[in-house]
Design an enzyme around this catalytic site. Structure first.
Site, PDB file in Angstrom:
ATOM      1  N   ASP A   1       0.865  -1.172   0.000  1.00  0.00           N
ATOM      2  CA  ASP A   1       0.000   0.000   0.000  1.00  0.00           C
ATOM      3  C   ASP A   1       0.907   1.228   0.000  1.00  0.00           C
ATOM      4  OD1 ASP A   1      -2.266   1.701   0.461  1.00  0.00           O
ATOM      5  OD2 ASP A   1      -1.733   1.720   2.588  1.00  0.00           O
TER       6      ASP A   1
ATOM      7  N   ASP B   1      -0.253   5.099   0.885  1.00  0.00           N
ATOM      8  CA  ASP B   1      -0.518   6.073   1.936  1.00  0.00           C
ATOM      9  C   ASP B   1      -0.383   5.443   3.319  1.00  0.00           C
ATOM     10  OD1 ASP B   1      -1.052   7.663  -0.195  1.00  0.00           O
ATOM     11  OD2 ASP B   1      -3.105   8.169   0.376  1.00  0.00           O
TER      12      ASP B   1
END
Length: 407
Positions: free
Chosen positions: A190, A192
């Protein structure tokens, strides 16, 4: 001495070159074979253990007791010359846990206290498994050790050690052993709050003057009042009219999570393929791909018309389900089975991806994600994930010194 017993020889003393060679040379004149051998150096002190057995093919009918007595006498004399201590114990080889699998258990903490490690090893013992080996992987930025365990059930130990690890304030990862650990792998992260610090849409919102409004929608989504797609579209709509040049400034403001560059660089040296999948935006993630040399990338795309954000998105949305699908696509392109994929994320939006991967790692994640992931890391250094994969800090630093790299 039993007729079928082996002899464990344990040597301790100040480490210096040639000790192992001299001791093994002493053994070489006797009709014995090496059954097991391990050596470790701690703070300049050598600990060498070897299990020997009589080789009846070389000396059929020889008295086992007499051979081992002669071995002891010779090693005692050599020990005086080398200024080391030699101890002996009769045994029957290495103790193994009953049934179950061969497992690797990685423990990470800063600091790692004896009581915590003792509680975890007691948990292993209660499960009926046996610890065959313990090795330190790193002393900084966290202390991590890896235990090789026999006779354990992966899911049972994972659940029990997760509870004990939470109680002790340490991170624990449990993985099955096997050749797959050395095979080609794919890691997908991922973006963020995982690969980078913070949330990109909040950085853009700050330039648009609508940070508070975006934060409110984010909070609604976190409370479960909105699904990811609805939340994303509502937040993006607030960006309508923002000059596209703001994205250039956001790219400059993005900060990698400490250790991110080291993790990617290290894994690529090991032959991993590395990718990212984000609910954020390609206008930002494309820069990360170039900067880090990533192999795969997928994210949402902001629509831009006449140099302005329209408040809309282009193409299908990468949401929770989409992340898992993207992981499968990346694995197919890389020619890597899902069992040899690693996924890293922090939010509920990453759960499907973490559960699809061979190893799902929750990185500074919310409790619901930590509970459902295979492993959880709760320190602010992304490169600690390398320790879960069996890479030592010394290996990372040595490779960096060789080519002059630094994070």
């Amino acid at each position: 001495m039993n007729d079928d017993s082996t002899l464990l020889v344990t040597v301790t003393g100040r480490d210096r070159p040639g000790i192992s060679a001299r001791l093994l040379s002493t053994l070489s004149v006797f009709p014995v074979t090496v059954v097991d051998l391990e050596q470790v150096v701690l703070a300049g002190r050598l600990v060498l253990g070897t299990v020997i057995d009589v080789d009846e093919r070389v000396a059929p009918g020889v008295s086992r007791k007499r051979v081992f007595e002669e071995v002891r006498a010779a090693l005692d004399k050599t020990a005086i010359d080398l200024e080391v201590v030699v101890e002996y114990a009769e045994g029957n080889g290495r103790v193994k846990g009953t049934g179950g699998e061969q497992l690797h258990v990685t423990v990470l903490a800063a600091p790692l206290r004896p009581g915590a490690l003792g509680a975890l090893t007691s948990c292993v013992a209660r499960s009926g498994a046996n610890i065959d080996r313990i090795e330190r992987l790193s002393a900084y930025p966290v202390t991590s050790v890896e235990m090789e365990i026999s006779g354990g059930d992966t899911e049972q130990l994972r659940a029990e050690l997760a509870v004990e690890g939470s109680t002790q304030g340490v991170d624990v990862a449990v993985q099955a052993s096997g050749l797959h650990r050395r095979a080609k792998h794919l890691i997908v992260m991922d973006v963020d709050s995982t690969l980078i610090q913070g949330e990109v849409i909040e950085l853009i919102a700050a330039h648009a003057g609508c940070a508070d409004e975006v934060a409110r929608v984010t909070e609604e989504a976190m409370r479960g009042e909105l699904d990811f797609e609805e939340s994303l579209r509502r937040r993006v709509a607030l960006l309508e009219g923002v000059d596209a040049s703001a994205l250039d400034r956001v790219r400059d403001e993005v900060e990698l999570t400490p250790g991110a560059r080291t993790l990617v660089r290290t894994l690529k040296r090991l032959g991993y393929e590395c990718g990212i999948v984000s609910g954020g935006f390609t206008q930002i993630t494309d820069g990360l791909v170039e900067s880090l040399g990533l192999d795969y990338s997928a994210a949402n795309t902001l629509e831009i018309v006449d140099g302005k954000l329209t408040g809309k998105l282009v193409g299908p949305i990468i949401d929770r389900k989409g992340k898992a699908i993207t992981l499968e696509q990346f694995a197919g392109e890389a020619g890597v089975p899902l069992s040899q994929t690693v996924a890293v994320g922090d939010g509920a939006n990453d759960l499907d991806m973490l559960q699809t991967a061979g190893l799902g790692v929750a990185f500074n994640a919310k409790p619901v994600v930590r509970r459902q992931a295979d492993a959880a890391v709760n320190v602010p250094y992304l490169d600690t994930i390398a320790y879960i994969l069996g890479v030592t800090r010394e290996e990372i630093d040595e490779a960096d010194r060789h080519d002059g790299s630094h994070d």
